[in-house]
Design a protein around this motif. Sequence first.
Motif, mmCIF file in Angstrom:
data_model
loop_
_atom_site.group_PDB
_atom_site.id
_atom_site.type_symbol
_atom_site.label_atom_id
_atom_site.label_comp_id
_atom_site.label_asym_id
_atom_site.label_seq_id
_atom_site.Cartn_x
_atom_site.Cartn_y
_atom_site.Cartn_z
ATOM 1 N N ASP A 83 0.606 -1.261 -0.182
ATOM 2 C CA ASP A 83 0.082 0.065 -0.126
ATOM 3 C C ASP A 83 0.775 1.094 -0.006
ATOM 4 N N ASP A 84 1.969 1.163 0.328
ATOM 5 C CA ASP A 84 3.125 2.200 0.438
ATOM 6 C C ASP A 84 4.414 2.025 -0.135
ATOM 7 N N CYS A 85 4.359 1.744 -1.460
ATOM 8 C CA CYS A 85 5.830 1.346 -2.017
ATOM 9 C C CYS A 85 6.163 1.954 -3.292
ATOM 10 N N LYS A 86 5.404 2.973 -3.596
ATOM 11 C CA LYS A 86 5.534 3.534 -4.977
ATOM 12 C C LYS A 86 7.087 3.872 -5.432
ATOM 13 N N THR A 87 7.820 4.466 -4.327
ATOM 14 C CA THR A 87 9.174 4.738 -4.727
ATOM 15 C C THR A 87 10.008 3.403 -4.996
ATOM 16 N N LEU A 88 9.523 2.300 -4.547
ATOM 17 C CA LEU A 88 10.390 1.296 -4.480
ATOM 18 C C LEU A 88 10.127 0.820 -5.987
ATOM 19 N N LEU A 89 8.587 0.762 -6.258
ATOM 20 C CA LEU A 89 8.318 0.022 -7.660
ATOM 21 C C LEU A 89 8.867 0.833 -9.019
ATOM 22 N N LYS A 90 8.794 2.247 -8.604
ATOM 23 C CA LYS A 90 9.222 3.047 -9.737
ATOM 24 C C LYS A 90 10.837 2.888 -9.802
ATOM 25 N N PHE A 91 11.477 2.556 -8.698
ATOM 26 C CA PHE A 91 12.986 2.340 -8.865
ATOM 27 C C PHE A 91 13.161 1.251 -9.674
ATOM 28 N N ILE A 92 12.404 -0.064 -9.573
ATOM 29 C CA ILE A 92 12.311 -1.264 -10.105
ATOM 30 C C ILE A 92 12.510 -1.094 -11.656
ATOM 31 N N THR A 93 11.325 -0.112 -12.014
ATOM 32 C CA THR A 93 11.140 0.175 -13.559
ATOM 33 C C THR A 93 12.250 1.276 -14.118
ATOM 34 N N ASP A 94 12.508 2.006 -13.416
ATOM 35 C CA ASP A 94 13.540 2.995 -13.744
ATOM 36 C C ASP A 94 15.092 2.664 -13.636
ATOM 37 N N ASN A 95 15.353 1.740 -13.087
ATOM 38 C CA ASN A 95 16.668 1.293 -12.855
ATOM 39 C C ASN A 95 17.095 -0.176 -13.393
ATOM 40 N N PRO A 96 16.558 -0.767 -14.256
ATOM 41 C CA PRO A 96 16.606 -2.091 -14.586
ATOM 42 C C PRO A 96 18.211 -2.678 -14.395
ATOM 43 N N GLU A 97 18.982 -1.946 -14.662
ATOM 44 C CA GLU A 97 20.467 -2.466 -14.335
ATOM 45 C C GLU A 97 20.938 -2.658 -13.001
ATOM 46 N N LYS A 98 20.238 -2.209 -12.173
ATOM 47 C CA LYS A 98 20.371 -2.465 -10.697
ATOM 48 C C LYS A 98 19.528 -3.567 -10.098
ATOM 49 N N ILE A 99 18.508 -4.097 -10.869
ATOM 50 C CA ILE A 99 17.523 -4.992 -10.437
ATOM 51 C C ILE A 99 17.797 -6.304 -10.968
ATOM 52 N N ASP A 100 17.761 -7.398 -10.086
ATOM 53 C CA ASP A 100 18.022 -8.877 -10.398
ATOM 54 C C ASP A 100 16.469 -9.224 -10.881
ATOM 55 N N ASN A 122 15.996 -6.260 -20.361
ATOM 56 C CA ASN A 122 16.611 -5.085 -19.510
ATOM 57 C C ASN A 122 17.049 -5.534 -18.339
ATOM 58 N N TYR A 123 16.351 -6.521 -17.689
ATOM 59 C CA TYR A 123 16.837 -7.062 -16.560
ATOM 60 C C TYR A 123 17.946 -8.095 -16.676
ATOM 61 N N THR A 124 19.149 -7.579 -16.597
ATOM 62 C CA THR A 124 20.173 -8.507 -17.013
ATOM 63 C C THR A 124 20.824 -9.435 -15.880
ATOM 64 N N GLN A 125 20.683 -9.199 -14.629
ATOM 65 C CA GLN A 125 21.241 -9.777 -13.733
ATOM 66 C C GLN A 125 20.133 -11.007 -13.179
ATOM 67 N N SER A 126 20.712 -12.083 -13.042
ATOM 68 C CA SER A 126 19.891 -13.141 -12.888
ATOM 69 C C SER A 126 20.554 -14.274 -11.666
ATOM 70 N N ILE A 127 21.036 -13.616 -10.439
ATOM 71 C CA ILE A 127 21.734 -14.372 -9.489
ATOM 72 C C ILE A 127 20.843 -15.113 -8.414
ATOM 73 N N MET A 128 19.880 -14.181 -8.081
ATOM 74 C CA MET A 128 18.773 -14.581 -6.823
ATOM 75 C C MET A 128 17.617 -15.506 -7.488
ATOM 76 N N TYR A 129 17.452 -16.530 -6.640
ATOM 77 C CA TYR A 129 16.297 -17.497 -7.207
ATOM 78 C C TYR A 129 14.864 -16.870 -6.927
ATOM 79 N N PHE A 130 14.119 -17.205 -7.963
ATOM 80 C CA PHE A 130 12.499 -16.915 -7.605
ATOM 81 C C PHE A 130 11.710 -17.782 -8.730
ATOM 82 N N ASP A 131 10.980 -18.568 -8.404
ATOM 83 C CA ASP A 131 10.008 -19.203 -9.062
ATOM 84 C C ASP A 131 8.658 -18.615 -8.844
ATOM 85 N N PRO A 132 7.960 -18.153 -9.924
ATOM 86 C CA PRO A 132 6.692 -17.573 -9.705
ATOM 87 C C PRO A 132 5.862 -18.611 -9.362
ATOM 88 N N LYS A 133 5.798 -19.836 -9.938
ATOM 89 C CA LYS A 133 4.926 -20.820 -9.652
ATOM 90 C C LYS A 133 4.777 -21.231 -8.340
#
Length: 175
Positions: A39-56, A106-117
Motif C-alpha cells: 500500500d505504500d511502496c511507489k518509490t520502490l516500484l518506480k525504482f525497479i522500473t526506472d533502474n533495470p540495470e540495478k535489479i535482479d 533489460n533486467y540482465t542480472q539473474s543471480i537470486m532465485y525466484f520461481d513464480p509458480k
Amino acid sequence: MKQITEQEWETIKENLWTDFLQNASAEEIHKSVMTSNWDDCKTLLKFITDNPEKIDKATALLAYWKSQPDWFKKFENEQDYINKEGYNLFLYHFLEKVEHHFSQNNYTQSIMYFDPKSCEFYKEIRNEAILNLIPEIMKQSTGNQYVEYPEDFEDGLPFPIAQKLFYLLDEYEIM
C-alpha cells in the motif's frame, strides 16, 4: 511537535527511500520487495522500473507477482480498466513496464532465485484464461541463490532506516 502537510511527509518518506535504494545492493533491494507493504511502496516500484540495470530478475518477478497481475489482466486494456475500476493506475503501469523490461531483456542480472509458480499469488490464480494472458517469460524461474526472508527489514526498509522513519512520526504532526 512540528506540523507538516501530508505532501511534506510524503517527500520525507520518498527521500529516505530514495537514499536507501540508490545505495542498496541488488540483494538489499530484493529484501525490500520481500518485506514491503504494497500500500505504500511507489518509490520502490518506480525504482525497479526506472533502474533495470540495478535489479535482479528475481526481484522484478517477485514485485510483479506481489502486484497480482491477474487482477489487472482481466481488463481488455488501460481504458477498460479506468472505466471499470479506475484506482491504482500506478500499479497497472508498473506491471506493463516490468513486462516490457522482461521482453527487452533489460533486467540482465539473474543471480537470486525466484520461481513464480511457488509464489502464493501465482498459486491463487484459478482462471486459466487470465493466467494465459500473462506472458510466459513472467512465469519462468530465475537464478539459483536463495534469499532468506530478512528479519532485519521492516516495511521494506532496513531496520535502522525504518526506525528513523518511525521516530520522525513522533516529531511531526501531519496536517
